[in-house]
Design a protein around this motif. Structure first.
Motif, PDB file in Angstrom:
ATOM      1  N   PHE A  57       0.769  -1.140   0.100  1.00 45.86           N
ATOM      2  CA  PHE A  57      -0.147  -0.099   0.041  1.00 45.86           C
ATOM      3  C   PHE A  57       0.884   1.274   0.061  1.00 45.86           C
ATOM      4  O   PHE A  57       0.629   2.382  -0.825  1.00 45.86           O
ATOM      5  CB  PHE A  57      -1.014   0.123   1.241  1.00 45.86           C
ATOM      6  CG  PHE A  57      -2.329  -0.693   1.056  1.00 45.86           C
ATOM      7  CD1 PHE A  57      -2.440  -1.956   0.419  1.00 45.86           C
ATOM      8  CD2 PHE A  57      -3.601  -0.067   1.156  1.00 45.86           C
ATOM      9  CE1 PHE A  57      -3.696  -2.676   0.333  1.00 45.86           C
ATOM     10  CE2 PHE A  57      -4.604  -0.548   0.850  1.00 45.86           C
ATOM     11  CZ  PHE A  57      -4.736  -1.736   0.383  1.00 45.86           C
ATOM     12  N   GLU A  61       1.105   4.112  -2.934  1.00 46.20           N
ATOM     13  CA  GLU A  61       0.661   5.437  -2.700  1.00 46.20           C
ATOM     14  C   GLU A  61       1.620   6.418  -3.410  1.00 46.20           C
ATOM     15  O   GLU A  61       1.300   7.586  -3.789  1.00 46.20           O
ATOM     16  CB  GLU A  61       0.879   5.855  -1.241  1.00 46.20           C
ATOM     17  CG  GLU A  61      -0.277   5.268  -0.438  1.00 46.20           C
ATOM     18  CD  GLU A  61      -1.690   5.922  -1.039  1.00 46.20           C
ATOM     19  OE1 GLU A  61      -1.825   6.932  -1.210  1.00 46.20           O
ATOM     20  OE2 GLU A  61      -2.771   4.963  -0.592  1.00 46.20           O
ATOM     21  N   TRP A 404      -6.061  -2.419  -2.703  1.00 36.84           N
ATOM     22  CA  TRP A 404      -5.618  -0.747  -2.622  1.00 36.84           C
ATOM     23  C   TRP A 404      -6.378  -0.164  -3.766  1.00 36.84           C
ATOM     24  O   TRP A 404      -6.863   1.108  -3.427  1.00 36.84           O
ATOM     25  CB  TRP A 404      -4.162  -0.635  -3.105  1.00 36.84           C
ATOM     26  CG  TRP A 404      -3.559   0.744  -3.230  1.00 36.84           C
ATOM     27  CD1 TRP A 404      -3.144   1.535  -2.084  1.00 36.84           C
ATOM     28  CD2 TRP A 404      -3.465   1.373  -4.479  1.00 36.84           C
ATOM     29  NE1 TRP A 404      -2.910   2.700  -2.712  1.00 36.84           N
ATOM     30  CE2 TRP A 404      -3.097   2.728  -3.830  1.00 36.84           C
ATOM     31  CE3 TRP A 404      -3.762   1.189  -5.547  1.00 36.84           C
ATOM     32  CZ2 TRP A 404      -2.740   3.936  -4.735  1.00 36.84           C
ATOM     33  CZ3 TRP A 404      -3.569   2.406  -6.513  1.00 36.84           C
ATOM     34  CH2 TRP A 404      -3.065   3.599  -6.123  1.00 36.84           C
ATOM     35  N   SER A 407      -9.766   0.430  -2.316  1.00 33.35           N
ATOM     36  CA  SER A 407      -9.695   1.524  -1.059  1.00 33.35           C
ATOM     37  C   SER A 407      -9.669   2.945  -1.941  1.00 33.35           C
ATOM     38  O   SER A 407      -9.782   3.950  -1.160  1.00 33.35           O
ATOM     39  CB  SER A 407      -8.363   1.218  -0.378  1.00 33.35           C
ATOM     40  OG  SER A 407      -7.344   1.599  -0.962  1.00 33.35           O
TER      41      SER A 407
END
Ligand code: RM4
Ligand code: MN
Ligand code: MN
Length: 443
Positions: A57, A61, A404, A407
């Motif tokens: 994750f 990002e 991910w 999300s």
């Protein structure tokens, strides 16, 4: 089945299927005891531990990758072009297609522009480009001056013996820098086709000097936040000598140009078998790595989809970057860009495939246990050190990446989403007639 046998089985046989099947596991195990090589069926699907998911994750990002406008257009080989009904022919269509890839993946916020191809009115094209960017949700990225297409560059641009042609190449570069300034693009990416085809036909040292002068003068035009990226390539279109043939030449020229010049590594611009990750490690340690043009290749500058031929090499490159960051505590300020040309695959699908692969390999690289690796290297524990890379490479990171995406409100499978959302059908209808008039032959 005992734990140690399970481990033994995992280590010594070919692991092909991950499935819940206790009975067949027992049978496979008996086969192993008899000393036969068998296919091992694991007892359970191992969920990824939370620590690994977090690493993935965190990596995702920060990971962004720039798409090339020219990757959406019809391209060809030296034998001709295969025209695609859905290919983009206008700058706006290229923005639209890049916007589609960004919409579905969320990690491609910028699109690289080629001055001659995308800014037909030079600096006056920037208003239009800003409009396209706003309309399609992707910003202009690196600006690529084009010093190879015009007839005057037949014998070179910055290396041309004719001072008037060197001047016009310089002017075009300055215009490119101005375009970048107006569009708030940080990077001006310089690739030169300069070189010669036959021994004795070019003064190599003299041309080096001209390159230095022109790059220095280009550097002079940069705003403080801009960078000049110097790309190298050992062959094609020149086949005897290329003026910036390798990373060492690019490094020297970038240093001569000024502090805002860095080297750009195009993965396809090396001789076969060259150790690209070592070049990356050296450039990082010299603070001279500015960016990448990612693609894959089997023979030359094939411009195939990233990771399609040798995904492990990409992992090794990413690993060197992450290892540098871990060891030094510094952020490696690198522009990740795609430079590919898909003659046969659908343009947008090829880009989605590239981005997905890039995320997978970047995530795998994030799983390398750096402290462990440093210890193993120090102790010369070769097998342990090597297996840290291999284990990371072998990890299936796809479920974590899907999580991910979800999300972030993105489709878990961007390719599937693209195949279902109707965009391709729409642009095919809109563009087919124009593309059918496109010329595919050089005759
Ligand atoms: C070159 C090089 C440049 C790209 C051109 C179109 O081989 O990779 O980066 O701009 O192709
Ligand atoms: Mn390139
Ligand atoms: Mn190339």
């Amino acid at each position: 089945m005992s734990r140690s046998l399970t481990r033994l089985a995992l280590q010594s046989v070919v692991l092909t299927v991950l499935q819940c099947e206790t009975t067949s596991s027992r049978k496979e195990n008996r086969d192993l005891v008899r000393g036969r090589i068998v296919t091992f069926v694991a007892e359970e699907r191992f969920p990824m531990d939370a620590g690994k998911s977090k690493k993935i994750f965190d990596a995702l990002e920060t990971f962004r990758i720039e798409l090339p406008s020219w990757g959406f257009a019809n391209t060809g080989t030296r034998f001709g072009k295969f025209i695609q009904a859905a290919a983009a022919t206008t700058t706006e269509e290229k923005f639209s297609d890049a916007g589609q890839v960004h919409l579905l993946t969320g990690v491609c916020p910028t699109v690289a522009l080629h001055v001659l191809w995308d800014c037909p009115d030079g600096v006056h094209s920037t208003d239009d480009i800003r409009k396209f960017a706003e309309r399609h949700g992707v910003l202009p990225g690196s600006i690529n001056p084009n010093l190879f297409q015009d007839q005057e560059y037949k014998y070179g641009s910055f290396g041309n013996p004719d001072p008037a042609i060197r001047q016009s190449a310089l002017q075009h570069t300055k215009d490119g820098i101005e375009i970048a300034r107006r569009l708030r693009s940080r990077d001006i990416s310089m690739w030169f086709a300069d070189g010669s085809n036959y021994p004795g036909t070019a003064n190599i040292r003299q041309r080096k000097q001209w390159f230095k002068e022109c790059l220095k003068e280009s550097h002079h035009q940069l705003s403080p936040e801009q960078r000049l990226l110097v790309e190298y390539k050992p062959f094609e279109p020149a086949f005897y000598h290329t003026d910036i043939a390798d990373w060492g030449m690019a490094l020297l020229l970038a240093r001569a140009a000024g502090p805002q010049a860095k080297v750009l590594v195009d993965t396809g611009h090396h001789y076969a078998a060259q150790n690209i990750e070592q070049i990356v490690a050296w450039l990082l340690s010299e603070d001279m790595l500015g960016g990448f043009h990612f693609n894959d290749r089997r023979y030359a500058d094939d411009d195939l989809t990233m990771g399609s031929i040798d995904p492990y090499q990409v992992l090794r490159i990413f690993h060197e970057i992450r290892y540098f960051e871990w060891e030094t505590g510094q952020h490696a300020d690198i522009a990740y860009m795609v430079d590919q040309s898909h003659n046969l695959k659908g343009k947008i699908e090829a880009m989605i495939q590239t981005v997905t692969m890039a995320q997978e390999l970047f995530s795998k690289a994030a799983l390398v246990d750096e402290p462990e690796l440093a210890t193993a290297q120090q102790k010369c524990d070769l097998v342990r050190a090597e297996s840290l890379l291999q284990d990371a490479f072998a990890t299936d990171v796809r479920p974590a990446i899907q999580e991910w995406r979800v999300s972030k409100g993105l489709p878990s499978n961007p390719m599937e989403a693209f195949r279902q959302n109707g965009y391709l059908e729409r642009i095919t209808k809109e563009r087919a007639a124009r593309n059918s008039r496109n010329v595919s032959s050089y005759a």
